[in-house]
Design a protein around this motif. Structure first.
Motif, PDB file in Angstrom:
ATOM      1  N   PRO A   1       8.465  12.213  -1.641  1.00  0.00           N
ATOM      2  CA  PRO A   1      10.204  12.530  -1.975  1.00  0.00           C
ATOM      3  C   PRO A   1      10.663  11.579  -0.932  1.00  0.00           C
ATOM      4  CG  PRO A   1       9.277  14.295  -0.608  1.00  0.00           C
ATOM      5  CD  PRO A   1       7.705  14.196  -0.667  1.00  0.00           C
ATOM      6  N   GLY A   2      12.089  11.257  -1.496  1.00  0.00           N
ATOM      7  CA  GLY A   2      12.678  10.340  -0.552  1.00  0.00           C
ATOM      8  C   GLY A   2      12.797   9.439  -0.892  1.00  0.00           C
ATOM      9  N   GLU A   3      13.953   9.070  -0.077  1.00  0.00           N
ATOM     10  CA  GLU A   3      13.666   6.971  -0.663  1.00  0.00           C
ATOM     11  C   GLU A   3      13.280   6.178   0.621  1.00  0.00           C
ATOM     12  OE1 GLU A   3      17.016   5.535  -1.877  1.00  0.00           O
ATOM     13  OE2 GLU A   3      17.096   8.366  -2.629  1.00  0.00           O
ATOM     14  N   PRO A   4      12.639   5.398  -0.022  1.00  0.00           N
ATOM     15  CA  PRO A   4      12.323   4.518   0.030  1.00  0.00           C
ATOM     16  C   PRO A   4      12.504   3.837   2.229  1.00  0.00           C
ATOM     17  CG  PRO A   4      11.706   3.706  -1.715  1.00  0.00           C
ATOM     18  CD  PRO A   4      13.278   4.706  -1.398  1.00  0.00           C
ATOM     19  N   GLY A   5      11.735   3.855   3.280  1.00  0.00           N
ATOM     20  CA  GLY A   5      11.915   3.032   4.265  1.00  0.00           C
ATOM     21  C   GLY A   5      12.381   3.969   5.262  1.00  0.00           C
ATOM     22  N   SER A   6      12.814   5.582   4.304  1.00  0.00           N
ATOM     23  CA  SER A   6      13.605   6.775   5.429  1.00  0.00           C
ATOM     24  C   SER A   6      12.548   7.745   5.921  1.00  0.00           C
ATOM     25  CB  SER A   6      14.126   7.517   4.284  1.00  0.00           C
ATOM     26  OG  SER A   6      13.430   8.115   4.027  1.00  0.00           O
ATOM     27  N   PRO A   7      13.270   8.060   7.597  1.00  0.00           N
ATOM     28  CA  PRO A   7      12.046   8.324   8.267  1.00  0.00           C
ATOM     29  C   PRO A   7      11.185   9.648   7.841  1.00  0.00           C
ATOM     30  CG  PRO A   7      14.285   7.934   9.116  1.00  0.00           C
ATOM     31  CD  PRO A   7      14.464   7.883   7.834  1.00  0.00           C
ATOM     32  N   GLN A   8      11.586  10.680   6.431  1.00  0.00           N
ATOM     33  CA  GLN A   8      11.470  12.165   6.206  1.00  0.00           C
ATOM     34  C   GLN A   8      10.173  12.094   4.967  1.00  0.00           C
ATOM     35  OE1 GLN A   8      14.981  11.015   6.183  1.00  0.00           O
ATOM     36  NE2 GLN A   8      15.681  12.370   7.678  1.00  0.00           N
ATOM     37  N   ARG A   9      10.503   9.636   4.415  1.00  0.00           N
ATOM     38  CA  ARG A   9       9.247  10.652   3.585  1.00  0.00           C
ATOM     39  C   ARG A   9       8.162   9.294   4.463  1.00  0.00           C
ATOM     40  NH1 ARG A   9       9.024   5.023  -1.577  1.00  0.00           N
ATOM     41  NH2 ARG A   9       8.620   6.496  -3.061  1.00  0.00           N
ATOM     42  N   PHE A  10       8.458   8.676   5.832  1.00  0.00           N
ATOM     43  CA  PHE A  10       8.083   8.009   6.062  1.00  0.00           C
ATOM     44  C   PHE A  10       6.656   8.855   6.422  1.00  0.00           C
ATOM     45  CE2 PHE A  10       5.385   6.718   9.856  1.00  0.00           C
ATOM     46  CZ  PHE A  10       5.182   5.864  10.189  1.00  0.00           C
ATOM     47  N   ASP A  11       7.134   9.770   7.279  1.00  0.00           N
ATOM     48  CA  ASP A  11       7.096  11.309   8.012  1.00  0.00           C
ATOM     49  C   ASP A  11       5.905  12.246   6.913  1.00  0.00           C
ATOM     50  OD1 ASP A  11       7.315  11.123  10.407  1.00  0.00           O
ATOM     51  OD2 ASP A  11       8.894  12.539  10.225  1.00  0.00           O
ATOM     52  N   ALA A  12       6.640  12.249   5.951  1.00  0.00           N
ATOM     53  CA  ALA A  12       5.925  12.828   4.458  1.00  0.00           C
ATOM     54  C   ALA A  12       4.408  12.835   3.942  1.00  0.00           C
ATOM     55  CB  ALA A  12       6.955  12.876   3.464  1.00  0.00           C
ATOM     56  N   TYR A  13       4.540  10.665   3.709  1.00  0.00           N
ATOM     57  CA  TYR A  13       3.589   9.635   3.647  1.00  0.00           C
ATOM     58  C   TYR A  13       2.538   9.683   4.653  1.00  0.00           C
ATOM     59  CZ  TYR A  13       1.507   5.693   2.853  1.00  0.00           C
ATOM     60  OH  TYR A  13       0.309   4.679   2.443  1.00  0.00           O
ATOM     61  N   TRP A  14       2.777   9.806   5.657  1.00  0.00           N
ATOM     62  CA  TRP A  14       1.636  10.430   6.796  1.00  0.00           C
ATOM     63  C   TRP A  14       0.885  11.577   6.804  1.00  0.00           C
ATOM     64  CZ3 TRP A  14      -2.164   8.514   8.859  1.00  0.00           C
ATOM     65  CH2 TRP A  14      -2.863   8.420  10.381  1.00  0.00           C
TER      66      TRP A  14
ATOM     67  N   ALA B   1       0.922  -0.556  -0.181  1.00  0.00           N
ATOM     68  CA  ALA B   1      -0.204   0.044  -0.105  1.00  0.00           C
ATOM     69  C   ALA B   1       0.520   1.524   0.032  1.00  0.00           C
ATOM     70  CB  ALA B   1      -0.902   0.391   1.697  1.00  0.00           C
ATOM     71  N   MET B   2       2.057   0.988   0.539  1.00  0.00           N
ATOM     72  CA  MET B   2       3.363   2.052   0.858  1.00  0.00           C
ATOM     73  C   MET B   2       3.475   2.754  -0.884  1.00  0.00           C
ATOM     74  SD  MET B   2       4.867   2.090   4.574  1.00  0.00           S
ATOM     75  CE  MET B   2       5.149   3.927   4.829  1.00  0.00           C
ATOM     76  N   ALA B   3       3.819   1.834  -1.202  1.00  0.00           N
ATOM     77  CA  ALA B   3       4.711   1.724  -2.416  1.00  0.00           C
ATOM     78  C   ALA B   3       3.347   2.214  -3.328  1.00  0.00           C
ATOM     79  CB  ALA B   3       5.490   0.316  -3.254  1.00  0.00           C
ATOM     80  N   GLN B   4       2.349   2.248  -3.500  1.00  0.00           N
ATOM     81  CA  GLN B   4       1.545   1.953  -4.199  1.00  0.00           C
ATOM     82  C   GLN B   4       1.154   3.641  -4.336  1.00  0.00           C
ATOM     83  OE1 GLN B   4      -1.992  -0.591  -4.647  1.00  0.00           O
ATOM     84  NE2 GLN B   4      -3.238   1.312  -5.797  1.00  0.00           N
ATOM     85  N   LEU B   5       0.890   4.000  -3.058  1.00  0.00           N
ATOM     86  CA  LEU B   5       0.198   5.222  -2.777  1.00  0.00           C
ATOM     87  C   LEU B   5       1.557   6.531  -2.345  1.00  0.00           C
ATOM     88  CD1 LEU B   5      -2.185   4.481   0.413  1.00  0.00           C
ATOM     89  CD2 LEU B   5      -3.041   4.984  -2.104  1.00  0.00           C
ATOM     90  N   ALA B   6       2.610   6.098  -2.574  1.00  0.00           N
ATOM     91  CA  ALA B   6       3.488   7.330  -2.384  1.00  0.00           C
ATOM     92  C   ALA B   6       3.934   7.485  -3.511  1.00  0.00           C
ATOM     93  CB  ALA B   6       4.966   6.243  -1.868  1.00  0.00           C
ATOM     94  N   ALA B   7       4.141   6.220  -4.892  1.00  0.00           N
ATOM     95  CA  ALA B   7       4.585   7.039  -6.006  1.00  0.00           C
ATOM     96  C   ALA B   7       2.704   7.568  -6.180  1.00  0.00           C
ATOM     97  CB  ALA B   7       4.396   5.205  -6.910  1.00  0.00           C
ATOM     98  N   ARG B   8       1.627   7.101  -7.044  1.00  0.00           N
ATOM     99  CA  ARG B   8       1.157   7.950  -7.183  1.00  0.00           C
ATOM    100  C   ARG B   8       1.046   9.665  -5.935  1.00  0.00           C
ATOM    101  NH1 ARG B   8      -3.539   5.226  -6.404  1.00  0.00           N
ATOM    102  NH2 ARG B   8      -4.679   6.780  -3.908  1.00  0.00           N
ATOM    103  N   TRP B   9       0.976   9.326  -4.883  1.00  0.00           N
ATOM    104  CA  TRP B   9       1.380  11.141  -4.172  1.00  0.00           C
ATOM    105  C   TRP B   9       2.712  11.754  -5.093  1.00  0.00           C
ATOM    106  CZ3 TRP B   9      -1.104   9.016   0.826  1.00  0.00           C
ATOM    107  CH2 TRP B   9      -2.511   8.368   0.745  1.00  0.00           C
ATOM    108  N   ALA B  10       3.326  11.054  -5.470  1.00  0.00           N
ATOM    109  CA  ALA B  10       5.235  11.431  -5.236  1.00  0.00           C
ATOM    110  C   ALA B  10       5.547  11.666  -4.347  1.00  0.00           C
ATOM    111  CB  ALA B  10       4.661  12.841  -6.890  1.00  0.00           C
TER     112      ALA B  10
END
Length: 264
Positions: free
Chosen positions: A72-85, A61-70
């Motif tokens: 930023p950041g490396e997969p698994g990084s804290p910055q990308r996690f926070d931006a995704y949430w 789910a994270m991979a699908q939505l993160a790609a659609r919502w563009a």
């Protein structure tokens, strides 16, 4: 209305609900384990207008939505996690509710998701029959979804390789997840509901959920959604495999059932 709920059926862009800057949001967490009926509950809550509940922190789910919502950041990084949430809260706010379904092994994520000022609503959805849940989990991976990321899930062997030992391993894994939820929720207000109640008395359960969250939901709307849940319960492509499995390993499943509700 989609009568039969499939895994991640509400990740599609059609379910995005971009919120306005002034929209408030209340967090709803469905604290559960695999094969508890959580997908049906998530769909029922959506049909009642209560959020867009999904397994947002499942890797697929994270991979699908993160790609659609563009995101930023490396997969698994804290910055990308926070931006995704942050984007989940922006894109999946429906009726002021952001709803997330989590399994027990994901409970530690809540320390990252919650702010000190949050007043989340917790639902603990669990299955009383450990034996039934284990058989359902094994059967599922023989039929609907035997692979994740093009690799068979190592914890769940092919049905021809199932043994009493592998059944016991799954039992221990599910018990660990339920223990994590019991520990986490012990000092928190929450509503505990069972899979069996969802399947047998969905109208009463959904009414309790709405009352727990203090969400005004018309009774006739609950009745309409109840019909959809009942239909979904009758639709099961893995029922025969599940019955076969429980018959072939009757002794270990009987032993697990005899351990009672606290066995899982």
């Amino acid at each position: 209305m989609n009568s039969v709920t499939s895994t991640f059926d509400m990740l599609d862009a059609a379910y995005d609900q971009p919120m306005a800057a002034e929209d408030a949001r209340q967090l709803l967490f469905i604290c559960t384990t695999p094969r508890s009926g959580s997908h049906r509950l998530c769909r029922a809550l959506y049909d009642l207008g209560l959020g867009v509940a999904e397994e947002y922190f499942h890797p697929n789910a994270m991979a699908q939505l993160a790609a659609r919502w563009a995101i930023p950041g490396e997969p698994g990084s804290p910055q990308r996690f926070d931006a995704y949430w942050q984007r989940v809260q922006q894109q999946r706010n429906r009726s002021g509710i952001v709803a997330v379904s989590l399994f027990g092994y994901q409970a530690p994520l809540l320390t990252r998701l919650l702010r000190p000022t949050d007043r989340p609503v917790f639902l603990h959805l669990h299955r009383l029959s450990a034996a039934d849940q284990i058989a359902s989990l094994i059967a599922l991976y023989q039929t609907k979804m035997p692979y994740e990321n093009d690799q068979q899930v190592p914890l769940i062997p092919d049905i021809a390789e199932i043994s009493p030992r592998s059944i016991r391993i799954l039992h221990k894994w599910l018990r660990m997840q339920n223990d994590k939820w019991r520990q986490f929720l012990a000092d928190k207000p929450h509503l505990s509901v069972t899979s069996e109640e969802l399947f047998s008395h969905p109208e009463a359960l959904l009414a309790r959920v709405a009352a727990h969250g203090q969400w005004p939901v018309p009774h006739d709307r609950v009745a309409q959604v109840t019909a959809e849940v009942t239909y979904s319960q009758a639709y099961s492509v893995n029922a025969d495999i599940k019955r076969q499995l429980m018959a072939e390993h009757a002794a270990v499943f009987a032993a697990i059932a005899g351990e009672g509700q606290d066995g899982v």
